[in-house]
Enzyme design. Structure first.
Site, short mmCIF file in Angstrom:
data_model
loop_
_atom_site.label_atom_id
_atom_site.label_comp_id
_atom_site.label_asym_id
_atom_site.label_seq_id
_atom_site.Cartn_x
_atom_site.Cartn_y
_atom_site.Cartn_z
N GLU A 236 15.81 36.34 13.16
CA GLU A 236 16.60 35.30 12.49
C GLU A 236 17.19 35.86 11.21
O GLU A 236 16.64 36.80 10.63
CB GLU A 236 15.71 34.10 12.10
CG GLU A 236 15.33 33.19 13.22
CD GLU A 236 14.40 32.08 12.76
OE1 GLU A 236 13.99 32.06 11.57
OE2 GLU A 236 14.06 31.23 13.59
N LYS A 237 18.26 35.27 10.75
CA LYS A 237 18.77 35.55 9.40
C LYS A 237 17.65 35.14 8.43
O LYS A 237 17.03 34.10 8.61
CB LYS A 237 20.02 34.71 9.15
CG LYS A 237 20.54 34.76 7.74
CD LYS A 237 21.56 35.85 7.59
CE LYS A 237 22.01 36.00 6.14
NZ LYS A 237 22.66 37.30 5.92
N HIS B 64 9.89 24.57 1.86
CA HIS B 64 9.24 24.17 3.10
C HIS B 64 9.10 22.66 3.08
O HIS B 64 8.33 22.12 2.30
CB HIS B 64 7.87 24.86 3.20
CG HIS B 64 7.02 24.39 4.34
ND1 HIS B 64 6.46 25.25 5.24
CD2 HIS B 64 6.63 23.16 4.73
CE1 HIS B 64 5.77 24.56 6.14
NE2 HIS B 64 5.85 23.29 5.84
N VAL C 51 -3.86 19.43 7.37
CA VAL C 51 -4.72 19.37 6.18
C VAL C 51 -4.13 18.37 5.17
O VAL C 51 -4.85 17.54 4.62
CB VAL C 51 -4.83 20.77 5.52
CG1 VAL C 51 -5.59 20.70 4.21
CG2 VAL C 51 -5.48 21.77 6.46
N ARG D 81 -0.65 18.85 15.64
CA ARG D 81 -2.00 18.47 15.21
C ARG D 81 -1.90 17.58 13.99
O ARG D 81 -0.82 17.43 13.41
CB ARG D 81 -2.79 19.72 14.84
CG ARG D 81 -2.12 20.48 13.71
CD ARG D 81 -2.95 21.55 13.06
NE ARG D 81 -2.30 22.08 11.87
CZ ARG D 81 -1.40 23.05 11.85
NH1 ARG D 81 -1.02 23.63 12.97
NH2 ARG D 81 -0.87 23.44 10.71
N GLY E 83 3.18 29.93 11.51
CA GLY E 83 2.45 29.87 10.25
C GLY E 83 2.58 31.15 9.44
O GLY E 83 1.76 31.40 8.56
N LYS F 89 -1.05 27.08 2.07
CA LYS F 89 -0.55 26.06 1.14
C LYS F 89 -1.59 25.79 0.08
O LYS F 89 -2.78 25.80 0.36
CB LYS F 89 -0.25 24.77 1.92
CG LYS F 89 0.87 24.96 2.93
CD LYS F 89 1.00 23.75 3.84
CE LYS F 89 2.02 24.04 4.93
NZ LYS F 89 1.93 23.11 6.06
C1 MV4 Z 1 11.51 32.06 7.46
C2 MV4 Z 1 11.77 32.34 6.10
C3 MV4 Z 1 13.03 32.74 5.76
N1 MV4 Z 1 13.98 32.87 6.70
N2 MV4 Z 1 12.49 32.21 8.35
C4 MV4 Z 1 6.83 31.24 7.09
C5 MV4 Z 1 5.98 30.34 7.90
C6 MV4 Z 1 6.75 30.00 9.10
N3 MV4 Z 1 6.63 28.60 9.38
C7 MV4 Z 1 8.15 30.35 8.79
N4 MV4 Z 1 8.15 31.07 7.54
C8 MV4 Z 1 9.31 31.51 7.00
N5 MV4 Z 1 10.32 31.65 7.88
C9 MV4 Z 1 13.68 32.61 7.97
N6 MV4 Z 1 14.66 32.76 8.89
C10 MV4 Z 1 10.75 32.21 5.19
C11 MV4 Z 1 9.50 31.82 5.63
C12 MV4 Z 1 8.50 31.79 4.63
C13 MV4 Z 1 7.90 30.62 4.25
C14 MV4 Z 1 8.20 29.42 4.83
C15 MV4 Z 1 7.60 28.27 4.44
C16 MV4 Z 1 6.66 28.32 3.43
C17 MV4 Z 1 6.30 29.50 2.85
C18 MV4 Z 1 6.93 30.67 3.22
C19 MV4 Z 1 6.60 31.84 2.59
C20 MV4 Z 1 7.19 32.97 2.98
C21 MV4 Z 1 8.14 32.96 4.00
#
Ligand code: MV4
Length: 454
Positions: A200-201, A208, A295, A292, A164, A237
Protein backbone atom coordinates in the site's frame (compact mmCIF):
# COMPACT_ATOMS: atom_id res chain seq x y z
CA UNK A 1 -31.47 -16.38 27.06
CA UNK A 2 -28.61 -18.58 28.22
CA UNK A 3 -28.65 -19.90 31.77
CA UNK A 4 -24.91 -20.70 31.93
CA UNK A 5 -21.85 -19.30 30.11
CA UNK A 6 -18.19 -20.30 30.18
CA UNK A 7 -15.68 -17.47 30.03
CA UNK A 8 -12.65 -18.55 28.01
CA UNK A 9 -10.35 -15.83 29.28
CA UNK A 10 -8.60 -14.40 32.33
CA UNK A 11 -7.74 -11.03 33.90
CA UNK A 12 -9.86 -7.92 33.77
CA UNK A 13 -11.93 -9.02 30.76
CA UNK A 14 -12.97 -12.28 32.44
CA UNK A 15 -14.17 -10.23 35.42
CA UNK A 16 -15.92 -7.77 33.13
CA UNK A 17 -17.85 -10.60 31.45
CA UNK A 18 -18.75 -12.21 34.81
CA UNK A 19 -20.15 -8.85 35.95
CA UNK A 20 -22.39 -8.60 32.87
CA UNK A 21 -23.59 -12.20 33.35
CA UNK A 22 -24.43 -11.65 37.01
CA UNK A 23 -26.51 -8.60 36.17
CA UNK A 24 -28.33 -10.67 33.54
CA UNK A 25 -28.99 -13.63 35.87
CA UNK A 26 -26.67 -15.94 33.91
CA UNK A 27 -24.51 -18.45 35.79
CA UNK A 28 -20.80 -18.32 35.02
CA UNK A 29 -18.02 -20.86 34.66
CA UNK A 30 -14.43 -19.65 34.86
CA UNK A 31 -11.50 -21.57 33.43
CA UNK A 32 -8.03 -20.92 34.75
CA UNK A 33 -4.41 -21.95 34.49
CA UNK A 34 -2.34 -23.09 37.45
CA UNK A 35 -0.79 -19.60 37.57
CA UNK A 36 -4.24 -18.03 38.01
CA UNK A 37 -5.59 -20.07 40.97
CA UNK A 38 -5.78 -16.94 43.14
CA UNK A 39 -7.42 -14.76 40.52
CA UNK A 40 -10.66 -12.89 41.03
CA UNK A 41 -12.33 -14.37 37.95
CA UNK A 42 -11.95 -17.77 39.63
CA UNK A 43 -13.41 -16.44 42.85
CA UNK A 44 -16.34 -14.52 41.39
CA UNK A 45 -17.55 -17.11 38.89
CA UNK A 46 -20.15 -19.63 40.08
CA UNK A 47 -17.86 -22.50 39.05
CA UNK A 48 -14.20 -22.68 38.13
CA UNK A 49 -12.23 -25.35 36.31
CA UNK A 50 -8.45 -25.55 36.13
CA UNK A 51 -7.56 -26.40 32.53
CA UNK A 52 -3.78 -26.56 32.49
CA UNK A 53 -0.38 -25.19 33.28
CA UNK A 54 0.64 -21.56 33.26
CA UNK A 55 1.67 -21.17 29.63
CA UNK A 56 -1.16 -19.88 27.43
CA UNK A 57 -0.65 -22.70 24.93
CA UNK A 58 -1.37 -25.32 27.58
CA UNK A 59 -4.34 -23.44 29.09
CA UNK A 60 -6.26 -20.51 27.56
CA UNK A 61 -5.23 -21.47 24.02
CA UNK A 62 -5.76 -25.19 24.53
CA UNK A 63 -8.96 -25.82 22.54
CA UNK A 64 -9.57 -29.43 23.67
CA UNK A 65 -9.16 -28.36 27.32
CA UNK A 66 -11.53 -25.39 26.92
CA UNK A 67 -14.17 -27.46 25.13
CA UNK A 68 -13.86 -30.27 27.72
CA UNK A 69 -14.47 -27.78 30.52
CA UNK A 70 -17.51 -26.44 28.66
CA UNK A 71 -18.88 -29.98 28.21
CA UNK A 72 -18.25 -30.95 31.85
CA UNK A 73 -19.86 -27.75 33.17
CA UNK A 74 -22.68 -28.16 30.62
CA UNK A 75 -22.72 -24.54 29.43
CA UNK A 76 -24.79 -23.27 26.52
CA UNK A 77 -22.30 -20.66 25.38
CA UNK A 78 -18.66 -19.55 25.53
CA UNK A 79 -17.52 -15.93 25.69
CA UNK A 80 -13.93 -15.70 24.39
CA UNK A 81 -13.16 -12.11 25.53
CA UNK A 82 -10.25 -10.62 23.54
CA UNK A 83 -6.93 -12.23 22.60
CA UNK A 84 -6.46 -15.99 23.07
CA UNK A 85 -9.21 -17.76 21.05
CA UNK A 86 -11.37 -14.70 20.31
CA UNK A 87 -10.46 -14.49 16.60
CA UNK A 88 -9.79 -18.13 15.89
CA UNK A 89 -12.31 -19.27 13.24
CA UNK A 90 -11.43 -22.89 13.92
CA UNK A 91 -12.41 -22.51 17.59
CA UNK A 92 -15.70 -20.82 16.66
CA UNK A 93 -16.42 -23.77 14.33
CA UNK A 94 -15.63 -26.35 17.00
CA UNK A 95 -18.01 -24.59 19.41
CA UNK A 96 -20.72 -24.77 16.73
CA UNK A 97 -20.13 -28.46 16.06
CA UNK A 98 -20.37 -29.14 19.82
CA UNK A 99 -23.67 -27.24 19.98
CA UNK A 100 -22.15 -24.54 22.16
CA UNK A 101 -22.88 -20.95 21.11
CA UNK A 102 -19.72 -18.94 20.42
CA UNK A 103 -20.47 -15.42 21.71
CA UNK A 104 -19.07 -13.58 18.74
CA UNK A 105 -19.30 -13.47 14.96
CA UNK A 106 -19.59 -16.45 12.62
CA UNK A 107 -16.48 -18.45 11.68
CA UNK A 108 -16.92 -17.07 8.14
CA UNK A 109 -16.90 -13.46 9.43
CA UNK A 110 -13.71 -14.14 11.41
CA UNK A 111 -11.99 -15.93 8.52
CA UNK A 112 -12.81 -13.21 5.99
CA UNK A 113 -11.56 -10.37 8.16
CA UNK A 114 -8.52 -12.41 9.25
CA UNK A 115 -7.33 -12.31 5.64
CA UNK A 116 -6.33 -8.65 5.37
CA UNK A 117 -6.02 -8.74 1.57
CA UNK A 118 -9.44 -10.36 1.15
CA UNK A 119 -10.91 -7.87 3.64
CA UNK A 120 -9.36 -5.04 1.60
CA UNK A 121 -10.79 -6.20 -1.73
CA UNK A 122 -14.19 -7.06 -0.24
CA UNK A 123 -14.49 -3.63 1.34
CA UNK A 124 -13.29 -1.91 -1.83
CA UNK A 125 -15.97 -3.70 -3.87
CA UNK A 126 -18.74 -2.44 -1.60
CA UNK A 127 -17.52 1.16 -1.89
CA UNK A 128 -15.31 1.75 1.14
CA UNK A 129 -12.25 3.88 0.42
CA UNK A 130 -9.04 1.86 0.63
CA UNK A 131 -5.44 3.01 0.37
CA UNK A 132 -3.98 2.82 -3.13
CA UNK A 133 -1.99 -0.38 -3.56
CA UNK A 134 -1.95 -3.94 -4.83
CA UNK A 135 -5.17 -5.53 -6.04
CA UNK A 136 -3.95 -8.99 -5.06
CA UNK A 137 -1.10 -10.83 -3.35
CA UNK A 138 2.36 -9.88 -4.68
CA UNK A 139 3.70 -12.64 -6.92
CA UNK A 140 7.28 -11.48 -7.47
CA UNK A 141 9.80 -8.66 -7.15
CA UNK A 142 9.03 -7.23 -10.61
CA UNK A 143 5.36 -6.88 -9.77
CA UNK A 144 6.19 -5.22 -6.44
CA UNK A 145 8.50 -2.68 -8.12
CA UNK A 146 5.89 -1.93 -10.77
CA UNK A 147 3.17 -1.23 -8.18
CA UNK A 148 5.49 0.81 -5.94
CA UNK A 149 6.54 3.01 -8.86
CA UNK A 150 2.96 3.46 -9.95
CA UNK A 151 1.74 4.64 -6.53
CA UNK A 152 5.02 6.29 -5.55
CA UNK A 153 7.20 5.92 -2.46
CA UNK A 154 7.00 5.57 0.47
CA UNK A 155 5.11 2.28 0.41
CA UNK A 156 4.31 -0.22 3.12
CA UNK A 157 4.51 -4.02 2.84
CA UNK A 158 1.87 -5.87 4.85
CA UNK A 159 1.28 -9.56 5.56
CA UNK A 160 -2.10 -10.85 4.34
CA UNK A 161 -2.40 -13.00 7.46
CA UNK A 162 -0.97 -10.25 9.73
CA UNK A 163 -2.84 -7.35 11.22
CA UNK A 164 -2.38 -5.14 14.24
CA UNK A 165 0.91 -3.92 12.81
CA UNK A 166 2.73 -7.23 12.86
CA UNK A 167 5.08 -7.88 9.94
CA UNK A 168 4.81 -4.45 8.32
CA UNK A 169 7.72 -2.77 6.51
CA UNK A 170 8.04 0.76 5.18
CA UNK A 171 10.11 1.22 2.00
CA UNK A 172 11.39 4.47 0.50
CA UNK A 173 12.96 3.28 -2.77
CA UNK A 174 13.43 0.36 -5.19
CA UNK A 175 16.50 -0.89 -3.35
CA UNK A 176 14.92 -1.16 0.10
CA UNK A 177 11.74 -2.56 -1.43
CA UNK A 178 13.58 -5.38 -3.18
CA UNK A 179 15.40 -6.42 -0.02
CA UNK A 180 12.41 -5.93 2.31
CA UNK A 181 10.23 -8.10 0.12
CA UNK A 182 12.12 -11.31 0.86
CA UNK A 183 12.45 -10.67 4.59
CA UNK A 184 8.80 -9.63 4.88
CA UNK A 185 7.70 -12.85 3.18
CA UNK A 186 9.96 -14.97 5.39
CA UNK A 187 8.69 -13.15 8.48
CA UNK A 188 5.05 -13.61 7.44
CA UNK A 189 5.65 -17.31 6.86
CA UNK A 190 7.39 -17.70 10.23
CA UNK A 191 4.81 -15.70 12.22
CA UNK A 192 1.53 -16.51 10.51
CA UNK A 193 2.29 -19.67 8.53
CA UNK A 194 1.48 -17.74 5.34
CA UNK A 195 4.06 -15.82 3.26
CA UNK A 196 1.46 -13.77 1.33
CA UNK A 197 2.14 -10.04 1.31
CA UNK A 198 0.68 -6.96 -0.37
CA UNK A 199 1.67 -3.31 -0.83
CA UNK A 200 0.00 0.00 0.00
CA UNK A 201 0.99 3.64 -0.28
CA UNK A 202 2.40 4.60 3.13
CA UNK A 203 0.34 7.28 4.88
CA UNK A 204 2.49 9.48 7.13
CA UNK A 205 1.25 10.68 10.51
CA UNK A 206 -2.22 9.17 10.30
CA UNK A 207 -4.75 8.94 13.07
CA UNK A 208 -6.18 5.59 14.02
CA UNK A 209 -9.95 5.98 14.15
CA UNK A 210 -12.18 2.99 14.77
CA UNK A 211 -15.95 2.62 14.68
CA UNK A 212 -17.74 0.34 17.14
CA UNK A 213 -20.59 -1.66 15.62
CA UNK A 214 -23.28 -4.03 16.85
CA UNK A 215 -25.16 -6.32 14.47
CA UNK A 216 -27.81 -8.94 15.20
CA UNK A 217 -28.76 -12.16 13.39
CA UNK A 218 -31.62 -10.44 11.57
CA UNK A 219 -29.60 -7.95 9.58
CA UNK A 220 -30.14 -5.03 11.94
CA UNK A 221 -26.97 -3.08 12.75
CA UNK A 222 -26.01 0.11 14.54
CA UNK A 223 -22.74 1.95 15.01
CA UNK A 224 -21.66 3.51 18.28
CA UNK A 225 -19.42 6.23 16.86
CA UNK A 226 -15.63 6.42 16.95
CA UNK A 227 -12.70 5.89 19.24
CA UNK A 228 -9.41 7.66 18.57
CA UNK A 229 -6.62 5.18 19.32
CA UNK A 230 -3.72 7.13 17.85
CA UNK A 231 -1.63 7.01 21.02
CA UNK A 232 0.22 3.76 20.56
CA UNK A 233 3.70 2.44 21.04
CA UNK A 234 4.89 -0.37 18.80
CA UNK A 235 1.25 -1.15 17.97
CA UNK A 236 0.27 -1.36 21.63
CA UNK A 237 -2.43 1.19 22.38
CA UNK A 238 -1.86 3.18 25.54
CA UNK A 239 -4.65 5.77 25.49
CA UNK A 240 -8.02 5.72 23.73
CA UNK A 241 -10.72 8.34 23.63
CA UNK A 242 -14.17 9.11 22.29
CA UNK A 243 -15.18 11.26 20.55
CA UNK A 244 -12.09 12.08 18.44
CA UNK A 245 -11.13 15.77 18.19
CA UNK A 246 -10.35 15.13 14.51
CA UNK A 247 -13.85 13.94 13.64
CA UNK A 248 -16.59 16.48 13.04
CA UNK A 249 -20.31 15.79 12.69
CA UNK A 250 -20.14 15.23 8.94
CA UNK A 251 -17.12 12.93 9.05
CA UNK A 252 -18.66 10.97 11.95
CA UNK A 253 -21.78 10.35 9.88
CA UNK A 254 -19.73 9.17 6.88
CA UNK A 255 -17.53 6.87 9.00
CA UNK A 256 -20.61 5.39 10.67
CA UNK A 257 -22.29 4.78 7.32
CA UNK A 258 -19.16 3.12 5.94
CA UNK A 259 -18.80 0.87 9.00
CA UNK A 260 -22.43 -0.22 8.64
CA UNK A 261 -21.94 -0.86 4.95
CA UNK A 262 -19.00 -3.13 5.83
CA UNK A 263 -21.11 -5.00 8.39
CA UNK A 264 -24.04 -5.47 6.00
CA UNK A 265 -21.87 -6.55 3.08
CA UNK A 266 -20.39 -9.48 4.95
CA UNK A 267 -23.47 -10.32 7.04
CA UNK A 268 -21.55 -9.59 10.21
CA UNK A 269 -23.08 -10.62 13.54
CA UNK A 270 -22.05 -9.49 17.08
CA UNK A 271 -19.94 -6.58 18.35
CA UNK A 272 -17.09 -5.57 16.08
CA UNK A 273 -14.79 -2.70 15.20
CA UNK A 274 -14.06 -1.24 11.79
CA UNK A 275 -10.62 0.44 11.77
CA UNK A 276 -9.80 3.41 9.58
CA UNK A 277 -6.70 5.50 9.01
CA UNK A 278 -7.38 9.22 8.83
CA UNK A 279 -4.73 11.15 6.91
CA UNK A 280 -3.62 14.74 7.50
CA UNK A 281 -6.18 15.99 4.94
CA UNK A 282 -8.99 14.15 6.75
CA UNK A 283 -9.31 11.47 4.07
CA UNK A 284 -10.18 8.14 5.63
CA UNK A 285 -9.39 4.62 4.48
CA UNK A 286 -10.56 1.19 5.58
CA UNK A 287 -7.74 -0.68 7.38
CA UNK A 288 -9.08 -3.82 8.97
CA UNK A 289 -11.98 -5.11 11.00
CA UNK A 290 -11.58 -6.59 14.46
CA UNK A 291 -14.09 -9.36 14.98
CA UNK A 292 -14.07 -9.27 18.78
CA UNK A 293 -14.85 -7.10 21.78
CA UNK A 294 -11.85 -4.82 22.23
CA UNK A 295 -9.81 -3.80 25.25
CA UNK A 296 -10.96 -0.19 24.83
CA UNK A 297 -14.71 -0.95 24.65
CA UNK A 298 -15.39 0.91 27.96
CA UNK A 299 -14.63 4.23 26.25
CA UNK A 300 -17.64 3.72 23.98
CA UNK A 301 -19.78 2.29 26.80
CA UNK A 302 -19.09 5.43 28.80
CA UNK A 303 -20.11 7.95 26.14
CA UNK A 304 -23.12 6.09 24.72
CA UNK A 305 -24.36 4.43 27.93
CA UNK A 306 -24.68 0.97 26.35
CA UNK A 307 -23.25 -2.21 27.91
CA UNK A 308 -21.44 -3.84 24.99
CA UNK A 309 -20.89 -7.19 26.70
CA UNK A 310 -24.59 -7.54 27.49
CA UNK A 311 -25.42 -6.63 23.89
CA UNK A 312 -23.00 -9.29 22.64
CA UNK A 313 -24.62 -11.92 24.85
CA UNK A 314 -28.15 -10.92 23.80
CA UNK A 315 -27.21 -11.02 20.11
CA UNK A 316 -25.62 -14.48 20.52
CA UNK A 317 -28.80 -15.69 22.27
CA UNK A 318 -30.75 -14.70 19.16
CA UNK A 319 -32.31 -11.49 20.44
CA UNK A 320 -32.87 -8.50 18.22
CA UNK A 321 -30.89 -5.34 18.90
CA UNK A 322 -33.26 -3.05 20.73
CA UNK A 323 -31.48 0.14 19.67
CA UNK A 324 -32.32 2.74 17.07
CA UNK A 325 -29.43 4.55 15.39
CA UNK A 326 -31.03 7.98 15.80
CA UNK A 327 -31.48 7.40 19.54
CA UNK A 328 -27.79 6.65 20.14
CA UNK A 329 -26.01 9.83 21.24
CA UNK A 330 -22.54 10.76 22.42
CA UNK A 331 -22.73 12.08 25.96
CA UNK A 332 -19.62 14.13 26.82
CA UNK A 333 -16.17 12.60 26.42
CA UNK A 334 -14.35 9.56 27.75
CA UNK A 335 -10.69 8.69 28.04
CA UNK A 336 -8.99 5.40 28.85
CA UNK A 337 -5.44 4.92 30.11
CA UNK A 338 -4.03 1.43 29.99
CA UNK A 339 -2.15 0.63 33.18
CA UNK A 340 0.47 -1.97 32.31
CA UNK A 341 2.99 -3.59 34.65
CA UNK A 342 5.90 -2.21 32.63
CA UNK A 343 9.02 -0.19 33.23
CA UNK A 344 8.61 2.93 31.11
CA UNK A 345 12.23 3.93 31.77
CA UNK A 346 13.41 0.60 30.44
CA UNK A 347 11.71 0.49 27.03
CA UNK A 348 8.34 -0.51 28.51
CA UNK A 349 9.68 -3.93 29.46
CA UNK A 350 7.24 -6.12 31.44
CA UNK A 351 7.60 -5.97 35.24
CA UNK A 352 5.79 -8.88 36.86
CA UNK A 353 5.79 -9.22 40.66
CA UNK A 354 3.71 -8.92 43.80
CA UNK A 355 1.55 -5.88 44.52
CA UNK A 356 2.05 -4.92 48.17
CA UNK A 357 0.18 -1.62 48.20
CA UNK A 358 -2.82 -0.78 46.04
CA UNK A 359 -5.11 2.23 46.05
CA UNK A 360 -7.70 2.40 43.29
CA UNK A 361 -9.06 5.83 42.33
CA UNK A 362 -12.76 6.55 42.54
CA UNK A 363 -15.25 9.38 42.69
CA UNK A 364 -17.57 10.83 40.04
CA UNK A 365 -16.82 9.91 36.44
CA UNK A 366 -14.11 7.36 37.23
CA UNK A 367 -14.23 3.68 36.24
CA UNK A 368 -11.51 1.12 36.93
CA UNK A 369 -11.59 -2.27 35.22
CA UNK A 370 -9.02 -4.47 36.92
CA UNK A 371 -8.45 -7.93 38.30
CA UNK A 372 -5.67 -6.97 40.72
CA UNK A 373 -5.88 -6.56 44.51
CA UNK A 374 -3.38 -5.97 47.34
CA UNK A 375 -1.21 -9.10 47.59
CA UNK A 376 -1.87 -10.13 43.95
CA UNK A 377 1.12 -11.47 42.06
CA UNK A 378 1.34 -10.39 38.42
CA UNK A 379 2.34 -13.41 36.37
CA UNK A 380 5.04 -13.19 33.71
CA UNK A 381 3.09 -15.60 31.50
CA UNK A 382 0.46 -13.23 30.15
CA UNK A 383 -0.20 -9.71 28.91
CA UNK A 384 1.09 -6.90 31.13
CA UNK A 385 -2.28 -5.06 31.23
CA UNK A 386 -3.32 -4.89 34.90
CA UNK A 387 -5.96 -2.14 34.88
CA UNK A 388 -7.91 0.20 32.65
CA UNK A 389 -8.66 3.61 34.04
CA UNK A 390 -11.59 5.31 32.32
CA UNK A 391 -12.86 8.82 33.01
CA UNK A 392 -15.99 10.56 31.81
CA UNK A 393 -16.42 14.33 31.57
CA UNK A 394 -18.83 16.77 29.97
CA UNK A 395 -16.10 17.45 27.44
CA UNK A 396 -12.56 16.27 26.65
CA UNK A 397 -11.01 18.79 29.02
CA UNK A 398 -13.07 17.60 31.97
CA UNK A 399 -12.27 13.96 31.16
CA UNK A 400 -8.56 14.91 31.16
CA UNK A 401 -8.85 16.79 34.47
CA UNK A 402 -10.55 13.76 36.01
CA UNK A 403 -7.87 11.50 34.57
CA UNK A 404 -5.12 13.64 36.12
CA UNK A 405 -6.88 13.53 39.48
CA UNK A 406 -7.54 9.76 39.25
CA UNK A 407 -3.91 9.06 38.26
CA UNK A 408 -2.77 10.93 41.38
CA UNK A 409 -4.98 8.68 43.53
CA UNK A 410 -3.82 5.50 41.76
CA UNK A 411 -1.08 3.86 43.84
CA UNK A 412 0.50 0.52 42.97
CA UNK A 413 3.66 -0.50 44.85
CA UNK A 414 6.34 -1.73 44.39
CA UNK A 415 5.52 -2.95 40.86
CA UNK A 416 6.48 -0.53 38.08
CA UNK A 417 3.56 0.57 35.93
CA UNK A 418 2.66 2.99 33.13
CA UNK A 419 0.99 5.35 35.67
CA UNK A 420 3.95 7.84 35.70
CA UNK A 421 3.90 7.88 31.90
CA UNK A 422 0.19 8.70 31.84
CA UNK A 423 0.66 11.48 34.42
CA UNK A 424 3.27 13.01 32.13
CA UNK A 425 1.09 12.57 29.05
CA UNK A 426 -1.84 14.37 30.71
CA UNK A 427 0.42 17.44 30.92
CA UNK A 428 1.76 17.25 27.36
CA UNK A 429 0.79 20.39 25.42
CA UNK A 430 0.24 18.56 22.11
CA UNK A 431 -1.93 15.91 23.75
CA UNK A 432 -3.93 18.60 25.56
CA UNK A 433 -4.57 20.30 22.21
CA UNK A 434 -5.56 16.98 20.66
CA UNK A 435 -2.72 17.17 18.19
CA UNK A 436 -1.99 13.47 18.12
CA UNK A 437 -1.14 10.89 15.48
CA UNK A 438 0.27 7.40 15.46
CA UNK A 439 3.76 8.98 15.54
CA UNK A 440 2.98 11.14 18.56
CA UNK A 441 4.32 8.80 21.21
CA UNK A 442 7.52 7.97 19.40
CA UNK A 443 8.19 11.71 19.11
CA UNK A 444 7.25 12.42 22.74
CA UNK A 445 9.49 9.64 24.08
CA UNK A 446 12.31 10.68 21.75
CA UNK A 447 12.09 14.27 23.00
CA UNK A 448 12.33 12.98 26.54
CA UNK A 449 15.51 11.07 25.72
CA UNK A 450 16.99 14.12 23.98
CA UNK A 451 16.07 16.29 26.97
CA UNK A 452 17.95 13.89 29.24
CA UNK A 453 21.07 14.01 27.06
CA UNK A 454 21.33 17.81 27.23
C1 MV4 B 1 -0.62 1.78 7.63
C2 MV4 B 1 0.06 2.96 8.01
C3 MV4 B 1 0.38 3.85 7.04
N1 MV4 B 1 0.05 3.63 5.76
N2 MV4 B 1 -0.92 1.59 6.34
C4 MV4 B 1 -0.63 -0.41 11.86
C5 MV4 B 1 -1.62 -1.36 12.41
C6 MV4 B 1 -2.45 -1.81 11.28
N3 MV4 B 1 -3.83 -1.81 11.66
C7 MV4 B 1 -2.21 -0.84 10.20
N4 MV4 B 1 -1.12 0.01 10.61
C8 MV4 B 1 -0.68 1.01 9.80
N5 MV4 B 1 -0.98 0.86 8.51
C9 MV4 B 1 -0.58 2.49 5.44
N6 MV4 B 1 -0.88 2.28 4.15
C10 MV4 B 1 0.39 3.12 9.34
C11 MV4 B 1 0.04 2.15 10.25
C12 MV4 B 1 0.49 2.38 11.58
C13 MV4 B 1 -0.38 2.58 12.61
C14 MV4 B 1 -1.74 2.54 12.42
C15 MV4 B 1 -2.60 2.75 13.46
C16 MV4 B 1 -2.09 3.00 14.71
C17 MV4 B 1 -0.74 3.02 14.94
C18 MV4 B 1 0.14 2.84 13.89
C19 MV4 B 1 1.49 2.91 14.12
C20 MV4 B 1 2.33 2.70 13.10
C21 MV4 B 1 1.85 2.43 11.83
Amino acid sequence: MFSKILIANRGEIALRIIRACKEMGIRTVAIYSQADRDSLHVRFADEAICIGQASASSSYLNIPAVISAAEIADVEAIHPGYGFLAENPHFAEICESCKITFIGPTPENIRLMGDKMLARTTMHKCGLPIIEGSASIIKNKEEALKIANKIGYPVIIKAAAGGGGKGMRICHNDITLASSLMTAQAEAEANFGNPSIYIEKYIENPRHIEIQVLADKYGHAVHLFERDCSIQRRHQKLVEESPSVAVDHKLRKRLGEMALRAVKTIGYVSAGTVEFLLDQNNNFYFMEMNTRIQVEHPVTETVVGIDLIKEQIRIAAGEKINLKQEEIKINGAALECRINAEDVENDFSPCPGKIETLNLPGGPGVRVDTHVYPGYTISPYYDSLIAKLITHGRDRNEAIQKMKRALEEFIIEPVKTTIPFHRQLMNNALFLRGEISTHFLQDMLKEKIEAEVQ
